[in-house]
Design a protein around this motif. Structure first.
Motif, PDB file in Angstrom:
ATOM      1  N   VAL A 153       0.853  -1.179   0.000  1.00  0.00           N
ATOM      2  CA  VAL A 153       0.000   0.000   0.000  1.00  0.00           C
ATOM      3  C   VAL A 153       0.889   1.228   0.000  1.00  0.00           C
ATOM      4  O   VAL A 153       1.862   1.306   0.729  1.00  0.00           O
ATOM      5  CB  VAL A 153      -0.926   0.004   1.237  1.00  0.00           C
ATOM      6  N   ASN A 154       0.541   2.197  -0.833  1.00  0.00           N
ATOM      7  CA  ASN A 154       1.348   3.403  -0.946  1.00  0.00           C
ATOM      8  C   ASN A 154       0.780   4.471  -0.019  1.00  0.00           C
ATOM      9  O   ASN A 154      -0.167   5.148  -0.367  1.00  0.00           O
ATOM     10  CB  ASN A 154       1.350   3.883  -2.400  1.00  0.00           C
TER      11      ASN A 154
ATOM     12  N   PHE B  12       4.238  12.775  -4.716  1.00  0.00           N
ATOM     13  CA  PHE B  12       3.162  12.360  -5.621  1.00  0.00           C
ATOM     14  C   PHE B  12       3.021  13.415  -6.697  1.00  0.00           C
ATOM     15  O   PHE B  12       2.770  14.584  -6.419  1.00  0.00           O
ATOM     16  CB  PHE B  12       1.831  12.169  -4.891  1.00  0.00           C
TER      17      PHE B  12
ATOM     18  N   THR C 123      -7.495   2.341 -17.876  1.00  0.00           N
ATOM     19  CA  THR C 123      -7.225   1.198 -17.010  1.00  0.00           C
ATOM     20  C   THR C 123      -7.956  -0.004 -17.605  1.00  0.00           C
ATOM     21  O   THR C 123      -9.119   0.102 -17.992  1.00  0.00           O
ATOM     22  CB  THR C 123      -7.741   1.475 -15.580  1.00  0.00           C
TER      23      THR C 123
ATOM     24  N   HIS D 146      -5.689   5.635 -14.751  1.00  0.00           N
ATOM     25  CA  HIS D 146      -4.418   5.223 -14.147  1.00  0.00           C
ATOM     26  C   HIS D 146      -4.714   4.077 -13.186  1.00  0.00           C
ATOM     27  O   HIS D 146      -5.797   4.002 -12.613  1.00  0.00           O
ATOM     28  CB  HIS D 146      -3.759   6.405 -13.420  1.00  0.00           C
TER      29      HIS D 146
ATOM     30  N   TRP E 138      -4.877   3.061 -10.245  1.00  0.00           N
ATOM     31  CA  TRP E 138      -4.982   3.407  -8.833  1.00  0.00           C
ATOM     32  C   TRP E 138      -6.243   2.811  -8.245  1.00  0.00           C
ATOM     33  O   TRP E 138      -7.316   2.875  -8.848  1.00  0.00           O
ATOM     34  CB  TRP E 138      -5.045   4.922  -8.638  1.00  0.00           C
TER      35      TRP E 138
ATOM     36  N   HIS F  98      -3.762  -6.479  -1.206  1.00  0.00           N
ATOM     37  CA  HIS F  98      -2.593  -6.953  -1.968  1.00  0.00           C
ATOM     38  C   HIS F  98      -2.994  -7.629  -3.267  1.00  0.00           C
ATOM     39  O   HIS F  98      -2.193  -7.695  -4.208  1.00  0.00           O
ATOM     40  CB  HIS F  98      -1.753  -7.902  -1.112  1.00  0.00           C
TER      41      HIS F  98
ATOM     42  N   THR G 130      -2.445  -5.006  -5.855  1.00  0.00           N
ATOM     43  CA  THR G 130      -1.032  -4.750  -6.173  1.00  0.00           C
ATOM     44  C   THR G 130      -0.440  -5.937  -6.927  1.00  0.00           C
ATOM     45  O   THR G 130       0.362  -5.752  -7.835  1.00  0.00           O
ATOM     46  CB  THR G 130      -0.200  -4.430  -4.912  1.00  0.00           C
TER      47      THR G 130
ATOM     48  N   PHE H 174      -1.831  -2.916  -9.842  1.00  0.00           N
ATOM     49  CA  PHE H 174      -2.411  -1.637  -9.422  1.00  0.00           C
ATOM     50  C   PHE H 174      -1.597  -1.040  -8.278  1.00  0.00           C
ATOM     51  O   PHE H 174      -0.871  -1.746  -7.584  1.00  0.00           O
ATOM     52  CB  PHE H 174      -3.856  -1.829  -8.939  1.00  0.00           C
ATOM     53  N   VAL H 175      -1.762   0.256  -8.063  1.00  0.00           N
ATOM     54  CA  VAL H 175      -1.210   0.938  -6.902  1.00  0.00           C
ATOM     55  C   VAL H 175      -2.381   1.192  -5.964  1.00  0.00           C
ATOM     56  O   VAL H 175      -3.357   1.850  -6.346  1.00  0.00           O
ATOM     57  CB  VAL H 175      -0.531   2.270  -7.290  1.00  0.00           C
TER      58      VAL H 175
ATOM     59  N   LEU I 111      -3.888   3.066  -3.023  1.00  0.00           N
ATOM     60  CA  LEU I 111      -3.669   4.330  -2.331  1.00  0.00           C
ATOM     61  C   LEU I 111      -4.337   4.271  -0.960  1.00  0.00           C
ATOM     62  O   LEU I 111      -5.518   3.942  -0.859  1.00  0.00           O
ATOM     63  CB  LEU I 111      -4.244   5.491  -3.142  1.00  0.00           C
TER      64      LEU I 111
ATOM     65  N   GLN J 289      -2.672   9.022   2.222  1.00  0.00           N
ATOM     66  CA  GLN J 289      -2.186   9.627   0.988  1.00  0.00           C
ATOM     67  C   GLN J 289      -3.310  10.355   0.259  1.00  0.00           C
ATOM     68  O   GLN J 289      -3.117  11.460  -0.251  1.00  0.00           O
ATOM     69  CB  GLN J 289      -1.568   8.580   0.075  1.00  0.00           C
TER      70      GLN J 289
END
Length: 158
Positions: A2-3, A9, A29, A81, A83, A106, A109, A113-114, A116, A120
């Protein structure tokens, strides 16, 4: 992973969902990859995938639900994107109503994917590199009173 980091950014072109025709179309996406990640998440938690709502103008994101014994989890996927964010309720736009990613985030990811985190997404725009935003996008930011990264990414401006 996880970011949760707030430093560095940088908004890429298309982060708001707006584009200028002379710059060409925005990236998209892959909805099939998002759906596959949703089903992987549902398998991990012994749940099922609920409604998947594809992005439609003016929203900048897809919405889906992963349903577990504990209830439904709203999953947001940016349309341009890779996200992912999590929310408590379905809405057409978000400001600071994001949830911490669940333990099974997870699976997104793992699919590229990222994810968020809510910290953040709550980052003030003053701490984000917004140099790519056009005057028109800034007009929308001001009009809708957007003050956070999450509000810029998951919106329904027209």
């Amino acid at each position: 992973m996880v970011n949760e980091g707030n430093i560095g950014f940088t908004l890429p072109r298309g982060a708001t969902g707006f584009f200028r025709p002379e710059e060409g179309p925005l990236p998209k996406t892959d909805l099939r990859v998002f759906r596959a990640a949703l089903y992987a998440a549902a398998r991990v938690v012994g749940g099922e995938v609920g409604e998947v709502e594809e992005q439609a103008y003016p929203r900048s994101f897809h919405t889906a639900t992963v349903v577990t014994r504990a209830g439904g989890n709203i999953v947001l996927c940016h349309a341009h994107h890779a996200w992912i964010a999590f929310a408590q309720t379905r809405r057409d736009w978000y400001g600071e109503e994001f949830l911490a990613p669940p333990p099974w985030a997870h699976t997104f990811t793992d699919a590229g994917f990222v994810v968020l985190g809510c910290e953040q997404l709550a980052t003030p725009l003053s701490n984000v590199d917004t140099s790519v935003l056009t005057r028109g996008e800034w007009r929308e930011v001001r009009f809708y009173g957007i003050t956070t990264l999450g509000g810029v990414l998951f919106n329904a401006w027209d």
